[in-house]
Motif scaffolding. Structure first.
Motif, PDB file in Angstrom:
ATOM      1  N   LYS A  40       0.831  -1.209   0.000  1.00 26.58           N
ATOM      2  CA  LYS A  40       0.000   0.000   0.000  1.00 26.58           C
ATOM      3  C   LYS A  40       0.859   1.250   0.000  1.00 26.58           C
ATOM      4  CE  LYS A  40      -3.590   2.473   2.523  1.00 26.58           C
ATOM      5  NZ  LYS A  40      -4.493   2.480   3.705  1.00 26.58           N
ATOM      6  N   GLU A  41       1.943   1.261   0.761  1.00 26.22           N
ATOM      7  CA  GLU A  41       2.783   2.456   0.867  1.00 26.22           C
ATOM      8  C   GLU A  41       3.384   2.829  -0.488  1.00 26.22           C
ATOM      9  OE1 GLU A  41       6.347   4.247   3.708  1.00 26.22           O
ATOM     10  OE2 GLU A  41       6.000   2.086   3.632  1.00 26.22           O
ATOM     11  N   THR A  42       3.934   1.824  -1.204  1.00 25.31           N
ATOM     12  CA  THR A  42       4.508   2.090  -2.524  1.00 25.31           C
ATOM     13  C   THR A  42       3.428   2.523  -3.498  1.00 25.31           C
ATOM     14  OG1 THR A  42       6.181   0.381  -2.099  1.00 25.31           O
ATOM     15  CG2 THR A  42       5.939   1.141  -4.365  1.00 25.31           C
ATOM     16  N   ALA A  43       2.260   1.878  -3.441  1.00 24.27           N
ATOM     17  CA  ALA A  43       1.160   2.233  -4.329  1.00 24.27           C
ATOM     18  C   ALA A  43       0.704   3.670  -4.083  1.00 24.27           C
ATOM     19  CB  ALA A  43      -0.009   1.266  -4.134  1.00 24.27           C
ATOM     20  N   THR A  44       0.604   4.053  -2.817  1.00 24.22           N
ATOM     21  CA  THR A  44       0.174   5.414  -2.474  1.00 24.22           C
ATOM     22  C   THR A  44       1.153   6.446  -2.996  1.00 24.22           C
ATOM     23  OG1 THR A  44      -0.922   4.590  -0.468  1.00 24.22           O
ATOM     24  CG2 THR A  44      -0.422   6.949  -0.562  1.00 24.22           C
ATOM     25  N   LEU A  45       2.448   6.197  -2.807  1.00 22.59           N
ATOM     26  CA  LEU A  45       3.465   7.136  -3.284  1.00 22.59           C
ATOM     27  C   LEU A  45       3.467   7.233  -4.808  1.00 22.59           C
ATOM     28  CD1 LEU A  45       6.372   6.163  -0.861  1.00 22.59           C
ATOM     29  CD2 LEU A  45       5.215   8.376  -0.958  1.00 22.59           C
ATOM     30  N   ALA A  46       3.269   6.094  -5.488  1.00 22.06           N
ATOM     31  CA  ALA A  46       3.232   6.104  -6.950  1.00 22.06           C
ATOM     32  C   ALA A  46       2.042   6.919  -7.454  1.00 22.06           C
ATOM     33  CB  ALA A  46       3.162   4.678  -7.482  1.00 22.06           C
ATOM     34  N   VAL A  47       0.886   6.745  -6.798  1.00 23.47           N
ATOM     35  CA  VAL A  47      -0.303   7.511  -7.167  1.00 23.47           C
ATOM     36  C   VAL A  47      -0.071   9.001  -6.922  1.00 23.47           C
ATOM     37  CG1 VAL A  47      -2.704   7.979  -6.515  1.00 23.47           C
ATOM     38  CG2 VAL A  47      -1.947   5.634  -6.883  1.00 23.47           C
ATOM     39  N   GLN A  48       0.544   9.355  -5.790  1.00 18.27           N
ATOM     40  CA  GLN A  48       0.831  10.764  -5.500  1.00 18.27           C
ATOM     41  C   GLN A  48       1.781  11.351  -6.530  1.00 18.27           C
ATOM     42  OE1 GLN A  48       2.275  10.756  -1.466  1.00 18.27           O
ATOM     43  NE2 GLN A  48       0.230  10.522  -0.568  1.00 18.27           N
ATOM     44  N   ALA A  49       2.775  10.567  -6.962  1.00 20.63           N
ATOM     45  CA  ALA A  49       3.711  11.037  -7.987  1.00 20.63           C
ATOM     46  C   ALA A  49       2.976  11.303  -9.294  1.00 20.63           C
ATOM     47  CB  ALA A  49       4.818  10.007  -8.196  1.00 20.63           C
ATOM     48  N   ALA A  50       2.035  10.408  -9.647  1.00 21.78           N
ATOM     49  CA  ALA A  50       1.270  10.595 -10.877  1.00 21.78           C
ATOM     50  C   ALA A  50       0.351  11.811 -10.778  1.00 21.78           C
ATOM     51  CB  ALA A  50       0.443   9.341 -11.160  1.00 21.78           C
ATOM     52  N   LEU A  51      -0.178  12.086  -9.570  1.00 22.30           N
ATOM     53  CA  LEU A  51      -1.059  13.235  -9.376  1.00 22.30           C
ATOM     54  C   LEU A  51      -0.318  14.559  -9.459  1.00 22.30           C
ATOM     55  CD1 LEU A  51      -3.349  12.024  -6.443  1.00 22.30           C
ATOM     56  CD2 LEU A  51      -4.106  12.646  -8.741  1.00 22.30           C
ATOM     57  N   THR A  52       0.973  14.533  -9.150  1.00 23.34           N
ATOM     58  CA  THR A  52       1.752  15.778  -9.085  1.00 23.34           C
ATOM     59  C   THR A  52       2.580  16.018 -10.334  1.00 23.34           C
ATOM     60  OG1 THR A  52       3.453  14.568  -7.840  1.00 23.34           O
ATOM     61  CG2 THR A  52       1.846  15.832  -6.569  1.00 23.34           C
ATOM     62  N   GLY A  53       2.137  15.464 -11.485  1.00 26.09           N
ATOM     63  CA  GLY A  53       2.746  15.826 -12.750  1.00 26.09           C
ATOM     64  C   GLY A  53       3.860  14.934 -13.236  1.00 26.09           C
ATOM     65  N   HIS A  54       3.925  13.697 -12.741  1.00 26.24           N
ATOM     66  CA  HIS A  54       4.950  12.761 -13.209  1.00 26.24           C
ATOM     67  C   HIS A  54       4.289  11.625 -13.989  1.00 26.24           C
ATOM     68  CE1 HIS A  54       6.526  14.596  -9.457  1.00 26.24           C
ATOM     69  NE2 HIS A  54       7.649  14.674 -10.155  1.00 26.24           N
ATOM     70  N   LEU A  55       5.017  11.120 -14.982  1.00 23.44           N
ATOM     71  CA  LEU A  55       4.572   9.915 -15.688  1.00 23.44           C
ATOM     72  C   LEU A  55       5.227   8.729 -14.997  1.00 23.44           C
ATOM     73  CD1 LEU A  55       2.964   8.794 -18.089  1.00 23.44           C
ATOM     74  CD2 LEU A  55       5.027   9.010 -19.487  1.00 23.44           C
ATOM     75  N   VAL A  56       4.409   7.812 -14.487  1.00 23.66           N
ATOM     76  CA  VAL A  56       4.898   6.701 -13.657  1.00 23.66           C
ATOM     77  C   VAL A  56       4.660   5.383 -14.382  1.00 23.66           C
ATOM     78  CG1 VAL A  56       4.698   5.513 -11.448  1.00 23.66           C
ATOM     79  CG2 VAL A  56       4.429   8.006 -11.550  1.00 23.66           C
ATOM     80  N   PHE A  57       5.729   4.573 -14.502  1.00 24.50           N
ATOM     81  CA  PHE A  57       5.630   3.209 -15.029  1.00 24.50           C
ATOM     82  C   PHE A  57       5.820   2.236 -13.874  1.00 24.50           C
ATOM     83  CE2 PHE A  57       7.858   4.907 -19.079  1.00 24.50           C
ATOM     84  CZ  PHE A  57       6.667   5.447 -19.520  1.00 24.50           C
ATOM     85  N   SER A  58       5.020   1.174 -13.830  1.00 25.82           N
ATOM     86  CA  SER A  58       5.255   0.157 -12.800  1.00 25.82           C
ATOM     87  C   SER A  58       4.574  -1.154 -13.182  1.00 25.82           C
ATOM     88  CB  SER A  58       4.748   0.625 -11.436  1.00 25.82           C
ATOM     89  OG  SER A  58       5.245  -0.234 -10.413  1.00 25.82           O
ATOM     90  N   THR A  59       4.780  -2.184 -12.352  1.00 21.22           N
ATOM     91  CA  THR A  59       4.214  -3.510 -12.592  1.00 21.22           C
ATOM     92  C   THR A  59       3.470  -4.003 -11.359  1.00 21.22           C
ATOM     93  OG1 THR A  59       6.087  -4.815 -11.758  1.00 21.22           O
ATOM     94  CG2 THR A  59       6.226  -4.039 -14.019  1.00 21.22           C
ATOM     95  N   LEU A  60       2.494  -4.865 -11.582  1.00 21.72           N
ATOM     96  CA  LEU A  60       1.803  -5.576 -10.504  1.00 21.72           C
ATOM     97  C   LEU A  60       1.624  -7.025 -10.926  1.00 21.72           C
ATOM     98  CD1 LEU A  60       0.301  -2.502 -10.470  1.00 21.72           C
ATOM     99  CD2 LEU A  60      -0.886  -3.604  -8.581  1.00 21.72           C
ATOM    100  N   HIS A  61       1.482  -7.897  -9.943  1.00 22.20           N
ATOM    101  CA  HIS A  61       1.196  -9.305 -10.227  1.00 22.20           C
ATOM    102  C   HIS A  61      -0.312  -9.511 -10.221  1.00 22.20           C
ATOM    103  CE1 HIS A  61       5.463  -9.874  -9.011  1.00 22.20           C
ATOM    104  NE2 HIS A  61       5.389 -10.846  -9.891  1.00 22.20           N
ATOM    105  N   THR A  62      -0.908  -9.593 -11.405  1.00 21.32           N
ATOM    106  CA  THR A  62      -2.328  -9.911 -11.514  1.00 21.32           C
ATOM    107  C   THR A  62      -2.512 -10.871 -12.688  1.00 21.32           C
ATOM    108  OG1 THR A  62      -2.852  -8.079 -13.008  1.00 21.32           O
ATOM    109  CG2 THR A  62      -2.976  -7.623 -10.656  1.00 21.32           C
TER     110      THR A  62
END
Length: 598
Positions: free
Chosen positions: A404-426
């Protein structure tokens, strides 16, 4: 290679020119130089590097109507090697490839020399089926008489096996990156480990599994995505072998109760390879899984990786965004990280700052600021991501969103004007959105940040030596069920549909049978496969899908909406299209995509 007649030599020269291997002016120059130094012109060609031995051998085989085989990277089963004694193989530069209709199939350097073939046939007392091979190819197989894995390992273990705990301590600073020969010291178990690692690297294995059983130790390797048993060792080798791996990985050799993770590097075949080690206690001892990461890199072009048509266009539209998240999903070993590197390769330029946070850094790229996660010193995905946000990045790649902590920070980075790439296991592309909900991310945050979603799997690629065939009734029905709605209705729209889907030569929807392909089974391409490529499903998070996210809809509802609204090609459909295009087989698509994607 036997001396060629003047007629055949001229035909070979002409074929090299007509095939574009060399130009006519280059040929004239080479022939003049050959006359001056009184050396055969073909020798001058190969020494100068104008023509490789492999290309020359293949061309001569075509002219003389002798079947050709490339053995430079072939691995021949020890049981096949046993069909031709080593001394005869070396003396006549011939190696066995198998048996066919009571004849021994051999590859020879002198395959066009009828007298040599007859002499060898009489010598071993069997009729032959002969293929032409280059000297490099024949010598590659000859070395395997001496370098059979079982012989290597059991030879190394010949004599008493010492417990590694009693070996002299190794300076871990010297083990960061060593040639595979130098990590092997004098102990038998070290030589055995070296042989296993070298075999795996040479065969393009992605993982090695060392699995303790009640009375023996089983070694398996994952090659082109499929696990294969490569050997079994005596149970007595387990403690020293596992301990040796722990020493090289800087792990605790006296800890047997809890899992441990480590890593070290080797160099073999001119390549640097990172090894990720995972050791876990199991019923009969400790299991070791070694992930091999080839640092020499791979092809990072989206098209070469298997992205086509709608999926490729959707991704490139997503890359035009300056903020938001592009996420890729799939199981372990499905090529998610490689996809992220390919996305970075697409947008990389001097005008933007790209920072990555990875565990481990799999491919080193120039112009990218790559950070290696190190949890031992507190550099985790979440702490590293906080640091990255202070480094003025335009694009951030987070190797994996695990909590959750990494997901929250990634979402905040995307909200503040950054393009974020990442992976999840689904399990699928649509499964990413419920997964983020499960991590505790608010639906309105997901809806406003996630831009593009990719789901993927890897299938084995058919080898270059492939043969077409017409599908039977069951295969035809499977094709129609999967992609019947995608195929063109008639010839007038065929070109338009092919351009939309990104696959040429599409059949018509109403065809009774479809052209499919099978690879040629050989020592170099077991099962007719060589290498892997991706199956993909890609969709954009549109307003309608945002509404589904806000309603906390299931992944099935989101996937159906993506298919209906955007015409998303599912992984299974992409696989069937690739089978029709000759990239893979229906059997591979069924193995990897399975029924859950129907």
């Amino acid at each position: 290679m036997s001396v060629l007649s003047a007629v055949i030599q001229k035909q070979v020269e002409d074929k090299l020119v007509s095939n574009g291997i060399i130009t006519a002016s280059q040929l004239t120059e080479l022939k003049m130089r050959a006359q001056q130094i009184k050396t055969p012109v073909f020798s001058v060609m190969t020494v100068d590097g104008k023509v490789t031995n492999e290309v020359l051998t293949r061309t001569i085989a075509e002219v003389t109507n002798v079947p050709y085989v490339n053995l430079t990277k072939a691995i021949v089963n020890p049981s096949i090697l046993a069909l031709l004694p080593e001394d005869i193989a070396e003396r006549y530069m011939s190696v066995p490839l198998g048996e066919m209709q009571n004849r021994l199939v051999v590859a020879m350097l002198d395959a066009d020399n009828v007298q040599a073939v007859d002499f060898l046939s009489n010598k071993i007392g069997r009729p032959l089926k002969v293929y032409a091979a280059s000297e490099e190819g024949v010598r590659n197989v000859l070395q395997q008489y001496k370098k059979d894995l079982n012989n290597d390992v059991m030879g190394a273990l010949d004599g008493p096996v010492k417990q590694v705990e009693n070996e002299e301590a190794v300076d871990s600073s010297q083990l960061k990156t060593k040639n595979i020969k130098t990590i092997v010291q004098d102990s038998p178990i070290s030589k055995a480990l070296s042989a296993i690692l070298e075999f795996a690297a040479k065969n393009r294995a992605s993982d090695i599994h060392i699995e303790p059983l009640e009375k023996e130790l089983k070694i398996r390797a994952r090659i082109d995505g499929v696990l294969r048993e490569i050997m079994k060792l005596p149970k007595s080798t387990e403690p020293p072998l596992v301990s040796r791996i722990k020493i090289l990985s800087n792990l605790k050799i006296d800890e047997h109760r809890i899992p441990q993770d480590g890593q070290f590097s080797i160099k073999t075949g001119g390549k640097d390879i990172d090894l990720r080690i995972a050791i876990s206690p199991v019923v009969w001892g400790e299991q070791v899984v070694i992930r091999l990461l080839d640092k020499s890199g791979t092809n990072l072009r989206l098209e070469e990786m298997g992205y086509h048509g709608r999926a490729l266009r959707t991704i490139r539209e997503g890359l035009k965004q300056t903020s938001g998240m592009i996420l890729t999903s799939g199981p372990t070993g499905s090529g998610k990280s490689t996809s992220l590197y390919a996305l970075i390769q697409e947008i990389k330029n001097d005008g933007i700052n790209i920072v990555t946070l990875e565990d481990p850094v799999e491919y080193k790229m120039e112009g990218i600021n790559q950070i290696q996660v190190n949890s031992e010193v507190g550099l985790t995905f979440s702490s590293g991501l906080r640091s990255i946000l202070r480094q003025d990045p335009n694009v951030i790649m987070v190797g994996e969103i695990r909590d959750k902590e990494t997901a929250t920070l990634a979402v905040q980075a995307a909200l503040t004007g950054h393009l974020v790439f990442s992976t999840l296991h689904t399990n699928s592309a649509a499964g990413i959105l419920p997964r983020l909900l499960d991590m505790g991310i608010e639906p309105f945050l997901i809806a406003s940040t996630v831009r593009t979603i990719i789901g993927q799997r890897l299938v084995r690629r058919i080898s270059d030596s492939k043969n077409p065939y017409l599908s039977d009734k069951l295969e035809s029905e499977a094709v129609r069920t999967a992609i019947g709605d995608l195929l063109p209705e008639n010839e007038s729209v065929k070109a338009e549909v092919a351009a939309d889907l990104g696959y040429e030569n599409l059949p018509l929807k109403g065809d009774n049978a479809y052209t499919l392909y099978k690879g040629k089974d050989s020592p170099e391409t077991p099962g007719g496969y060589k290498g892997r490529m991706g199956l993909y499903e890609v969709f954009e998070v549109t307003e309608s899908i945002q509404d589904l996210i806000l309603k906390r809809s299931t992944s099935t509802e989101i996937q159906k909406a993506a298919e209906a609204e955007q015409g998303m090609v599912t992984m299974r459909q992409d696989g069937v299209l690739k089978a029709l295009a000759g990239y893979t087989t229906l059997a591979e698509v069924n193995r990897v995509a399975g029924s859950e994607f129907n």
